[in-house]
Motif scaffolding. Structure first.
Motif, short mmCIF file in Angstrom:
data_model
loop_
_atom_site.label_atom_id
_atom_site.label_comp_id
_atom_site.label_asym_id
_atom_site.label_seq_id
_atom_site.Cartn_x
_atom_site.Cartn_y
_atom_site.Cartn_z
N SER A 1 -17.55 -4.64 -11.52
CA SER A 1 -16.47 -4.31 -10.74
C SER A 1 -16.86 -2.99 -9.74
CB SER A 1 -15.17 -4.07 -11.30
OG SER A 1 -15.15 -2.72 -12.16
N TRP B 1 -8.68 4.26 -15.99
CA TRP B 1 -7.85 3.35 -16.79
C TRP B 1 -6.40 3.76 -16.33
CZ3 TRP B 1 -6.35 2.89 -22.29
CH2 TRP B 1 -5.49 1.82 -22.49
N ARG C 1 -16.42 -4.82 -16.21
CA ARG C 1 -16.31 -3.60 -15.58
C ARG C 1 -17.24 -3.11 -14.89
NH1 ARG C 1 -16.49 2.19 -16.87
NH2 ARG C 1 -15.05 3.44 -15.93
N ASN D 1 -9.40 -2.01 -16.66
CA ASN D 1 -10.05 -1.42 -15.68
C ASN D 1 -10.93 -2.24 -14.73
OD1 ASN D 1 -12.40 0.98 -14.78
ND2 ASN D 1 -10.44 1.42 -14.20
N ALA D 2 -11.43 -3.14 -15.20
CA ALA D 2 -12.06 -4.16 -14.33
C ALA D 2 -11.26 -4.91 -13.44
CB ALA D 2 -12.85 -4.79 -15.20
N LEU E 1 -11.57 -1.27 -20.91
CA LEU E 1 -12.45 -1.79 -20.13
C LEU E 1 -12.08 -2.91 -19.32
CD1 LEU E 1 -15.54 -1.98 -22.76
CD2 LEU E 1 -15.35 -0.43 -20.64
#
Ligand SMILES: Cc1cc2nc3c(=O)[nH]c(=O)nc-3n(C[C@H](O)[C@H](O)[C@H](O)COP(=O)(O)OP(=O)(O)OC[C@H]3O[C@@H](n4cnc5c(N)ncnc54)[C@H](O)[C@@H]3O)c2cc1C
Length: 475
Positions: A22, A381, A19, A157-158, A154
């Motif tokens: 990213s 997220w 993440r 969301n990454a 995490l």
């Protein structure tokens, strides 16, 4: 297939690193051997956000715990993952154990841990009426989070920010090219070619390092078993309660931890084992846990237990001295440039994970590469499936739009069909009972799936055409 960075291992540490990466203009792949993220150590731990007084001053653990305490809650806020600063007591049963508390207090002061004090029996009773003890170290800043949900958030969301997440892929071979590394799966398939590799494989991180000839690490697995109390007893405990730990440094002792979901965890034990995948729980250890737990909280003799589970501590030994390393090993390999090893990431690895991620990206990679921030990074997220407040306006308007949100599938945890479908539509495409369980808490209540399992199988079959055999294999 060509990436800037490959991260091996999608536990909380690898997912936090992915993440963090990213946020930059980079091509990143996150690889895990399991069918979902957070199937290793990050699934089975106490879920405590440690305040930082337990770790040796001047160590990496102390640095990342201190930085992680602030960064974990900030990251959870950004993602929208719930946590609670529930506080903590370390209990001395008698005057003989009090010096240990004073030692912890002193260490905490050196580590800049906020909110610590020593309290006596009367004050313990005002805070936790069911706990027996003569003295306690009181920590105001200790918290709890659901570790597997934080990891999922995490990783997802990454993924939402462009990271490729490749599951069901065990890396068994790595070749070193001139400027890059090639990663191969067990079937011989070339999975990625990248300039950088981050080895965040938890209990297998020593094996991954040795795939590129770095043989100096050896993980010794140390199993920790837990059992879970029925939610009916959730109001018996407000905060985490620990004993004075065993002197051998194997762990923090058998403790009580409230979970975000309203259960109480008891454990973990500490037992060195040979097989790092051996997650068995044993009757003998459960009896020992109960015995130790009764000493701190005699009232639990009458309580109902609903489940047991185990996690593995990846203890790192020094091959020369065969004594415990007390610290994390987090560094670029001295024999393989741009190959970063994270080894021995035991407790407080969950608390430290966002701080470790920032260190890897900004300090190790950032020192050698020009990193450019992405303008469009979105840290929220989108995939959160569980709706905690079923009386909220948000929930009621969802029901109006989609009647699946009014259909309860798991009665114990009050999980609706709408939440289950949202969980199954996750961006990682992890479609299994375990994936549903971790994202919604279905099957984690008193009946452990006795009531809802058949309904869940039905949804997986009808909505995703997955065969029953396959569903049960990935249970
Ligand atoms: C009993 C116990 C209690 C704990 N309590 C706490 C606590 O309260 N608070 C706290 O801060 N910390 C705690 N910890 C520590 C914390 O849980 C760990 O530090 C953290 O979860 C480690 O995360 P990780 O990502 O390094 O490892 P993992 O979560 O194990 O992730 C590694 C991943 O690598 C994958 N993998 C392995 N080999 C390969 C391969 N060859 N190819 C592809 N993928 C591979 C695995 O499938 C796994 O998903 C506890 C640990 C234990 C064991």
């Amino acid at each position: 297939m060509k990436y800037d960075i490959a991260v091996i291992g999608a536990g909380v540490v690898g997912s936090a690193i992915a993440r963090e990466l990213s946020k930059y203009e980079l091509k990143v792949i996150l690889i895990d051997k399991e069918e979902d993220v957070s199937e290793g150590i990050s699934k089975a731990n106490s879920g405590v956000i440690h305040a930082g007084f337990n770790v040796k001053t001047g160590s990496m653990k102390s640095r990342f715990n201190r930085e992680g305490l602030a960064l974990l809650t900030k990251t959870a806020d950004e993602l929208g993952v719930k946590y609670k600063i529930c506080r903590k007591l370390v209990i001395a049963k008698n005057d003989e154990e009090k010096p240990y508390l004073l030692k912890l207090l002193e260490q905490g002061r050196k580590n800049s841990t906020p909110g610590l004090s020593i309290i006596d029996r009367e004050t313990i009773k005002t805070l936790e009426s069911n706990i027996e003890g003569k003295w306690a170290l009181y920590s105001e800043k200790t918290g709890i989070i659901t570790p597997f949900l934080f990891t999922i958030a995490l990783a997802e969301n990454a993924c939402e920010n462009g990271v490729i997440v490749k599951l069901n892929t065990e890396i068994t071979k790595i070749t070193k090219e001139k400027e890059s590394y090639k990663l191969f799966s067990a079937s011989g398939e070339l999975i990625s070619e990248s300039r950088w590799v981050i080895n965040s494989a938890g209990c297998a991180s020593d094996n991954i390092a040795s795939l590129v000839g770095d043989n100096k690490f050896k993980i010794h697995p140390c199993r920790g078993e837990y059992f879970i109390l029925d939610k009916a007893h959730s109001d018996m405990l407000n905060m985490a309660v620990y004993p004075v730990p065993p002197a051998d440094g194997s762990g923090l002792g058998v403790h009580f931890t409230p979970t975000m979901n309203g259960n109480i965890l008891i454990g973990p034990s500490a037992e060195y084992i040979n097989d790092r995948d051996d997650l068995a729980t044993t009757k003998k250890t459960m009896e020992q846990l109960k015995k130790e737990a009764y000493e701190l909280m005699p009232i639990i003799k009458n309580f109902g237990f609903i489940k047991s589970y185990a996690g593995i501590r990846p203890k790192l030994f020094n091959s020369q001295s065969n004594s415990n390393f007390e610290d994390f090993h987090i560094a670029e390999s001295d024999v393989n440039p741009r190959f970063i090893n994270l080894i021995g990431i035991e407790s407080p690895g969950l608390t430290s994970s966002p701080a470790i991620a920032r260190y890897i990206v900004e300090d190790i990679i950032g020192e050698k590469e020009d990193l450019t921030r992405k303008k469009e990074f979105d840290g929220r997220w989108k995939g959160a499936a569980k709706i905690y407040d079923k009386n909220s306006d948000e929930y009621l308007s969802l029901v109006k739009r989609d009647s699946d949100y009014a259909q309860v599938v798991c009665r114990c945890e009050h999980v609706t069909k709408g939440e289950i479908k949202k969980a199954l539509n996750n961006p990682l495409k992890a479609r299994s009972l375990k994936a549903v369980k971790k994202r919604t808490f279905a099957m984690t209540g008193r009946c452990q799936g006795g009531f809802c399992l058949s309904k869940l199988i039905d949804i997986l079959q009808k909505e995703y055409s997955i065969k029953t055999d396959e569903i049960l294999r990935l249970r």
